[in-house]
Write an enzyme that holds these catalytic residues in place. Structure first.
Site, PDB file in Angstrom:
ATOM      1  N   THR A 243     -15.783  -8.932  -0.319  1.00  0.00           N
ATOM      2  CA  THR A 243     -16.544  -7.734   0.038  1.00  0.00           C
ATOM      3  C   THR A 243     -15.728  -7.073   1.153  1.00  0.00           C
ATOM      4  OG1 THR A 243     -17.874  -8.745   1.791  1.00  0.00           O
ATOM      5  CG2 THR A 243     -18.754  -8.919  -0.439  1.00  0.00           C
ATOM      6  N   HIS A 244     -15.708  -5.774   1.161  1.00  0.00           N
ATOM      7  CA  HIS A 244     -14.863  -5.026   2.129  1.00  0.00           C
ATOM      8  C   HIS A 244     -13.399  -5.430   2.013  1.00  0.00           C
ATOM      9  CE1 HIS A 244     -18.715  -4.110   4.200  1.00  0.00           C
ATOM     10  NE2 HIS A 244     -18.963  -5.378   3.933  1.00  0.00           N
TER      11      HIS A 244
ATOM     12  N   SER B 185      12.606  -0.460 -12.398  1.00  0.00           N
ATOM     13  CA  SER B 185      13.093   0.613 -11.530  1.00  0.00           C
ATOM     14  C   SER B 185      14.529   0.917 -11.896  1.00  0.00           C
ATOM     15  CB  SER B 185      12.999   0.167 -10.073  1.00  0.00           C
ATOM     16  OG  SER B 185      13.937   0.866  -9.281  1.00  0.00           O
TER      17      SER B 185
ATOM     18  N   LYS C 105      12.819  -5.013  -9.611  1.00  0.00           N
ATOM     19  CA  LYS C 105      11.437  -4.557  -9.723  1.00  0.00           C
ATOM     20  C   LYS C 105      10.835  -4.733 -11.113  1.00  0.00           C
ATOM     21  CE  LYS C 105       9.263  -2.713  -7.007  1.00  0.00           C
ATOM     22  NZ  LYS C 105       9.200  -1.310  -6.542  1.00  0.00           N
TER      23      LYS C 105
ATOM     24  N   GLU D 118      -1.126   1.554 -13.246  1.00  0.00           N
ATOM     25  CA  GLU D 118      -1.122   2.740 -12.373  1.00  0.00           C
ATOM     26  C   GLU D 118      -1.485   3.993 -13.162  1.00  0.00           C
ATOM     27  OE1 GLU D 118       2.215   2.142  -9.050  1.00  0.00           O
ATOM     28  OE2 GLU D 118       2.909   1.682 -11.049  1.00  0.00           O
TER      29      GLU D 118
END
Ligand code: ARG
Length: 461
Positions: A156-157, A278, A284, A291
């Site tokens: 949470t948070h 990448s 990468k 995304e």
């Protein structure tokens, strides 16, 4: 006089720039199947009530079948001189049949025609989407078996809160997607009403049978009010809202898995076929698919915005603004369908890094709440128990150890009645085991939820 179907009153030809500006054929050709289905039903009805002879109706239906075939196979000539899909098909019909073709538009306007086509299209789109959502749910449910014994931190948070079973997470997404399915099915009820026969705005003086066309097209009923039916697009707004919320749910999930697959979390390995690299940093492996699911959600929400703003200033009934309703609906549908298409195999292909998760799971005192509830079950008031466990957590932090590593005399110092049974609720596995309320995370409870989902997905839709 121009050649336009509405050209009778005109003395001047339409400016070419206006033709290009007002056309919708570039996007509404996508409605061709629905338009032809609507025209076939209309022709049959006209024959039934005596406005066409049976032979005329048959000629029209046969020609419409040919046109459909030509469009499907890319042989049909499109031109922006003919505004939209309705005019293209009607013009082609007239080219083939002459005066018989000129009779199809009896007791019909493009206003009720386009409203009908669009409702048929949205109905088909809903029917195509639901199995795709089900496939994503099934991917999560299947993961529940593979990952059944994995414990993850529940947050949470975005701070470690309590331990939960991995399948409990997966089923949380199933629940959200289930409401998306329900919203689409509910929207479908309001979509499935037939405007055909409302004509331009006032209905018609000709003796048509609206029940018949509605039935033929699989609608639940004809619309009750011709002014409403030709102006209403709330069905499209509802549809795109349901898509927006579905996209938001996918975006939540994408964001979560982007985080989980970082070096910092290290919870998850994404399937390489669903990552990209990448061009400059050779090491990468990027979560671009996730995304883009997150990013495309912005588009869908934008589509909803377009529709709402489009409608807000319109007086009754049909206004040409309404032509702008189709691109955002098509775009929202295409975008969400493509997100669902990649989400399903990505969910199936990802792997939890069991060791990495387990290695750090005891960090953060995730069992503190279970300890507190244990004290409550021994008669200590909740607020007092909360404070006691706070003290114990502070003690563990000072000693740089887990609650389970504290010696019994430390527990007894805060509550003299405690004995070694207190260790039975400490440690994440014990803490998960203790959570047996309805809908919670204990293995028995999660097993019950998985079984419920298996049965649910076997039923369909
Ligand atoms: N292309 C138009 C649309 O999509 C069809 C209806 C046109 N009606 C009219 N009265 N100009 O809305």
């Amino acid at each position: 006089m121009t050649e336009k179907p509405w050209g009778g009153v005109f003395r001047e030809a339409t400016d070419r720039r206006v033709e290009r500006f007002t056309e919708s054929i570039s996007f509404d050709r996508r409605l061709y199947q629905q338009d032809i289905a609507g025209s076939m039903a209309h022709a049959r009805m006209l024959a039934q009530v005596g406005l066409l002879t049976p032979d005329e109706a048959n000629q029209i239906i046969t020609a419409l079948q040919e046109i459909r075939e030509e469009i499907a196979t890319g042989r049909f000539p499109f031109s922006d001189e003919w505004e939209d899909i309705h005019m293209h098909i009607e013009k082609s019909l007239i080219d083939r049949l002459g005066d018989v073709g000129r009779k199809l538009h009896t007791a019909r306007s493009r206003n009720d025609q386009v409203a009908t086509d669009f409702r048929l299209w949205v109905r088909d789109a809903i029917d195509a989407l639901i199995p795709r959502i089900r496939a994503v749910q099934a991917a999560f449910v299947d993961r529940c078996e593979t990952d059944f014994d994995v414990i993850l931190p529940g947050y949470t948070h975005l701070r470690r809160a309590q331990p939960v079973l991995a399948p409990h997470y997966w089923l949380a997404y199933c629940e959200k997607l289930e409401r998306d399915v329900e919203r689409l099915m509910d929207c479908r009820k309001r979509v499935n009403v037939c405007p055909l026969g409302s004509a331009a705005v006032a209905g018609t003086s000709l003796p048509i049978d609206r029940e018949m066309t509605a039935r033929e097209l699989g609608f639940d009923a004809p619309s009750r009010n011709s002014i409403d039916a030709t102006s209403d697009r709330d069905f499209a707004v509802e549809f795109v809202f349901a898509l927006s919320l579905l996209a938001v749910h996918l975006s939540h999930w994408a964001e979560e898995w982007i985080l989980w697959s970082t070096t910092e979390y290290g919870f998850l390995k994404l399937p390489e076929g669903f990552c990209t690299g990448s061009s400059i940093m050779p090491q990468k492996v990027n979560p671009d698919v996730l995304e883009l699911i997150r990013g495309k959600t912005a588009r869908v929400i934008g589509d909803l915005q377009i529709l709402l703003v489009l409608l807000k200033g319109l007086p009754l009934a049909y206004n040409r603004d309404l032509q702008e309703d189709k691109p955002p609906v098509f775009d929202a549908y295409d975008t969400v369908a493509s997100c669902l298409e990649v989400a399903e195999p990505l969910i199936r292909g990802a792997e939890l890094n069991r060791e990495a998760i387990a290695a750090r799971l005891e960090e953060g005192h995730l069992d503190a709440t279970t300890l507190m509830e244990y004290l409550v079950s021994r008669g200590i008031p909740q607020r007092t128990a909360h404070a006691m466990v706070g003290q114990l957590v502070r003690e563990a932090m000072d000693r740089n150890c887990r609650l389970a590593d504290l010696p019994l005399d430390v527990f007894r110092a805060v509550e003299p009645n405690l004995d070694s049974r207190v260790y039975g609720v400490l440690g994440v596995r014990n803490a998960v085991q203790a959570m047996h309320s309805y809908g919670s995370t204990s293995p028995d409870e999660v097993r019950r939820q998985i079984d419920w989902w298996r049965e649910k997905l076997a039923q369909r839709p």
